[in-house]
Design a protein around this motif. Structure first.
Motif, PDB file in Angstrom:
ATOM      1  N   ASP A   1       0.845  -1.210   0.000  1.00  0.00           N
ATOM      2  CA  ASP A   1       0.000   0.000   0.000  1.00  0.00           C
ATOM      3  C   ASP A   1       0.874   1.251   0.000  1.00  0.00           C
ATOM      4  O   ASP A   1       1.521   1.556   0.999  1.00  0.00           O
ATOM      5  CB  ASP A   1      -0.894  -0.017   1.237  1.00  0.00           C
ATOM      6  CG  ASP A   1      -1.846   1.177   1.283  1.00  0.00           C
ATOM      7  OD1 ASP A   1      -1.820   1.996   0.335  1.00  0.00           O
ATOM      8  OD2 ASP A   1      -2.602   1.286   2.263  1.00  0.00           O
ATOM      9  N   PRO A   2       0.908   2.006  -1.110  1.00  0.00           N
ATOM     10  CA  PRO A   2       1.758   3.212  -1.149  1.00  0.00           C
ATOM     11  C   PRO A   2       1.286   4.301  -0.195  1.00  0.00           C
ATOM     12  O   PRO A   2       2.031   5.233   0.104  1.00  0.00           O
ATOM     13  CB  PRO A   2       1.652   3.668  -2.604  1.00  0.00           C
ATOM     14  CG  PRO A   2       0.350   3.125  -3.084  1.00  0.00           C
ATOM     15  CD  PRO A   2       0.176   1.815  -2.374  1.00  0.00           C
ATOM     16  N   TYR A   3       0.055   4.187   0.280  1.00  0.00           N
ATOM     17  CA  TYR A   3      -0.505   5.212   1.163  1.00  0.00           C
ATOM     18  C   TYR A   3      -0.459   4.791   2.633  1.00  0.00           C
ATOM     19  O   TYR A   3      -1.043   5.469   3.480  1.00  0.00           O
ATOM     20  CB  TYR A   3      -1.943   5.536   0.744  1.00  0.00           C
ATOM     21  CG  TYR A   3      -2.027   5.995  -0.696  1.00  0.00           C
ATOM     22  CD1 TYR A   3      -1.552   7.257  -1.074  1.00  0.00           C
ATOM     23  CD2 TYR A   3      -2.539   5.158  -1.680  1.00  0.00           C
ATOM     24  CE1 TYR A   3      -1.600   7.676  -2.398  1.00  0.00           C
ATOM     25  CE2 TYR A   3      -2.585   5.572  -3.003  1.00  0.00           C
ATOM     26  CZ  TYR A   3      -2.117   6.819  -3.357  1.00  0.00           C
ATOM     27  OH  TYR A   3      -2.164   7.234  -4.667  1.00  0.00           O
TER      28      TYR A   3
ATOM     29  N   ALA B   1       6.261  -0.910  -7.507  1.00  0.00           N
ATOM     30  CA  ALA B   1       4.838  -0.761  -7.220  1.00  0.00           C
ATOM     31  C   ALA B   1       4.360  -1.825  -6.235  1.00  0.00           C
ATOM     32  O   ALA B   1       3.537  -1.547  -5.350  1.00  0.00           O
ATOM     33  CB  ALA B   1       4.034  -0.839  -8.515  1.00  0.00           C
TER      34      ALA B   1
ATOM     35  N   GLY C   1       5.056  -0.804  -2.682  1.00  0.00           N
ATOM     36  CA  GLY C   1       4.493   0.450  -2.186  1.00  0.00           C
ATOM     37  C   GLY C   1       5.144   1.733  -2.617  1.00  0.00           C
ATOM     38  O   GLY C   1       4.921   2.781  -2.010  1.00  0.00           O
ATOM     39  N   TYR C   2       5.956   1.708  -3.700  1.00  0.00           N
ATOM     40  CA  TYR C   2       6.574   2.930  -4.196  1.00  0.00           C
ATOM     41  C   TYR C   2       5.869   3.380  -5.485  1.00  0.00           C
ATOM     42  O   TYR C   2       5.842   2.633  -6.470  1.00  0.00           O
ATOM     43  CB  TYR C   2       8.066   2.726  -4.487  1.00  0.00           C
ATOM     44  CG  TYR C   2       8.921   2.603  -3.244  1.00  0.00           C
ATOM     45  CD1 TYR C   2       9.422   3.733  -2.608  1.00  0.00           C
ATOM     46  CD2 TYR C   2       9.229   1.350  -2.713  1.00  0.00           C
ATOM     47  CE1 TYR C   2      10.204   3.612  -1.467  1.00  0.00           C
ATOM     48  CE2 TYR C   2      10.012   1.232  -1.580  1.00  0.00           C
ATOM     49  CZ  TYR C   2      10.492   2.358  -0.955  1.00  0.00           C
ATOM     50  OH  TYR C   2      11.270   2.250   0.164  1.00  0.00           O
ATOM     51  N   LEU C   3       5.321   4.572  -5.476  1.00  0.00           N
ATOM     52  CA  LEU C   3       4.680   5.110  -6.677  1.00  0.00           C
ATOM     53  C   LEU C   3       5.710   5.648  -7.662  1.00  0.00           C
ATOM     54  O   LEU C   3       5.460   5.694  -8.865  1.00  0.00           O
ATOM     55  CB  LEU C   3       3.705   6.226  -6.289  1.00  0.00           C
ATOM     56  CG  LEU C   3       2.486   5.789  -5.452  1.00  0.00           C
ATOM     57  CD1 LEU C   3       1.673   7.015  -5.047  1.00  0.00           C
ATOM     58  CD2 LEU C   3       1.622   4.802  -6.220  1.00  0.00           C
ATOM     59  N   ASP C   4       6.861   6.054  -7.146  1.00  0.00           N
ATOM     60  CA  ASP C   4       7.927   6.641  -7.967  1.00  0.00           C
ATOM     61  C   ASP C   4       9.096   5.653  -8.031  1.00  0.00           C
ATOM     62  O   ASP C   4       9.753   5.376  -7.034  1.00  0.00           O
ATOM     63  CB  ASP C   4       8.375   7.962  -7.337  1.00  0.00           C
ATOM     64  CG  ASP C   4       9.447   8.666  -8.152  1.00  0.00           C
ATOM     65  OD1 ASP C   4       9.946   8.079  -9.128  1.00  0.00           O
ATOM     66  OD2 ASP C   4       9.794   9.802  -7.799  1.00  0.00           O
TER      67      ASP C   4
END
Length: 324
Positions: free
Chosen positions: A236-238, A294, A297-300
């Motif tokens: 979960d990236p958030y 991804a 949990g990393y969006l970048d």
């Protein structure tokens, strides 16, 4: 094959049989191999002039190394000077499958019979003594891998204690015996997945069966709970620190104080856990680096690559290439 020593194409030792060597050469080769695998040690025998009969075989399971060992009576010592000189790091799990051994470390002695195991810290002096000829499984675990699942103080308290083959330790023991006896047909990716699961099972078994006193037990259980919540939410990236604290049943401030007392920060634990999971995915799948980022949990992907390099010293791509 030469002199009872078999290697792979990359010169990794996978098998050694001293029965094919004379007494002096067999003992020297055994001591050299054990030192290469588990750090510098002094190996002695009660009857050094007699032929020495021993056999070792092992292979990697991701970041673990699992060996099956059969040996005549021997004593192995790792001294403070050896620790300073060799720079080895990690833990050894030693499980006896036949015979009897004693392991002394931290002023404690574990007495192991069939099916029992003990944990040894390679960063601390210890003595291993077999009472009779023995068979055992030896599992080498990097410190970072062990302590990502089990708080360092709990791991330290677990060393040189006897874990009998009952309950969770018995289930773990059967798995270790199967891994040590597995053939070479298992793929590298599958071995890495099994290795990661094995450390999770070991941490659970030690947490359940190691008694460290009421006050300390609650603290360590709180830390283990935080680590588990982070592990469950890595995708979960958030995932936020307030989310972790709430799930652990404590305030953010209390969680920060609890974790800071171990020399880490909650943010650091989160990044470390994500990189550990990414390492496993890089070894066990053919996912692109962006997909691995991804999944943990990393969006970048650039942020992921920078964090991965900072914690491991390698880029994700170079890490995968070096381990393949």
């Amino acid at each position: 094959s030469h002199g009872g020593l078999r290697t792979t194409d990359t010169d990794d030792v996978v098998e050694l049989r001293t029965g094919d060597l004379d007494s002096t050469e067999g003992r020297a080769e055994w001591a050299r191999t054990i030192g290469q695998l588990y750090g510098e040690k002094d190996v002695t025998w009660d009857k050094p002039a007699e032929r020495y009969d021993a056999e070792w075989g092992g292979r990697s399971f991701g970041r673990l190394h699992v060996s099956a060992i059969r040996s005549d009576v021997q004593t192995v010592v790792r001294s403070p000077a050896m620790i300073r000189d060799s720079g080895e790091d990690g833990y050894l799990l030693l499980m006896v499958t036949d015979g009897a051994v004693e392991i002394t470390q931290c002023d404690r002695t574990a007495e192991l019979g069939r099916g029992a195991f003990a944990l040894v810290n390679l960063n601390q002096p210890f003595v291993f003594h077999s009472l009779v000829p023995f068979h055992q499984v030896a599992v080498r675990i990097p410190t970072s891998l062990m302590e990502s699942r089990l708080p360092a103080r709990l791991a330290g308290h677990a060393v040189a204690r006897t874990y009998e083959p009952l309950g969770a330790p018995a289930v773990l023991g059967r798995l270790l015996a199967d891994l040590a006896g597995s053939d070479e047909s298992m793929s590298q990716a599958t071995r890495a997945s099994f290795g990661s699961a094995t450390v999770d099972m070991l941490a659970a078994a030690l947490s359940e069966t190691t008694s460290i006193g009421p006050a300390l037990t609650q603290r360590e259980r709180d830390l283990a709970r935080i680590a588990q919540i982070i592990s469950d939410g890595l995708h979960d990236p958030y995932l936020s620190l307030p989310d972790v604290a709430a799930a652990a049943g404590m305030s953010l401030r209390n969680m920060q104080k609890l974790v800071s007392a171990t020399g880490h920060t909650p943010t650091g634990l989160l990044h470390q856990a994500r990189v550990e999971r990414a390492q496993n995915l890089l070894l066990t799948t053919d996912l692109a680096v962006a997909d691995v980022a991804a999944a943990v949990g990393y969006l970048d992907v650039s942020h992921f690559s920078r964090t991965f390099r900072r914690l491991t010293g390698h880029s994700p791509g170079r890490f995968r290439a070096a381990k393949s």
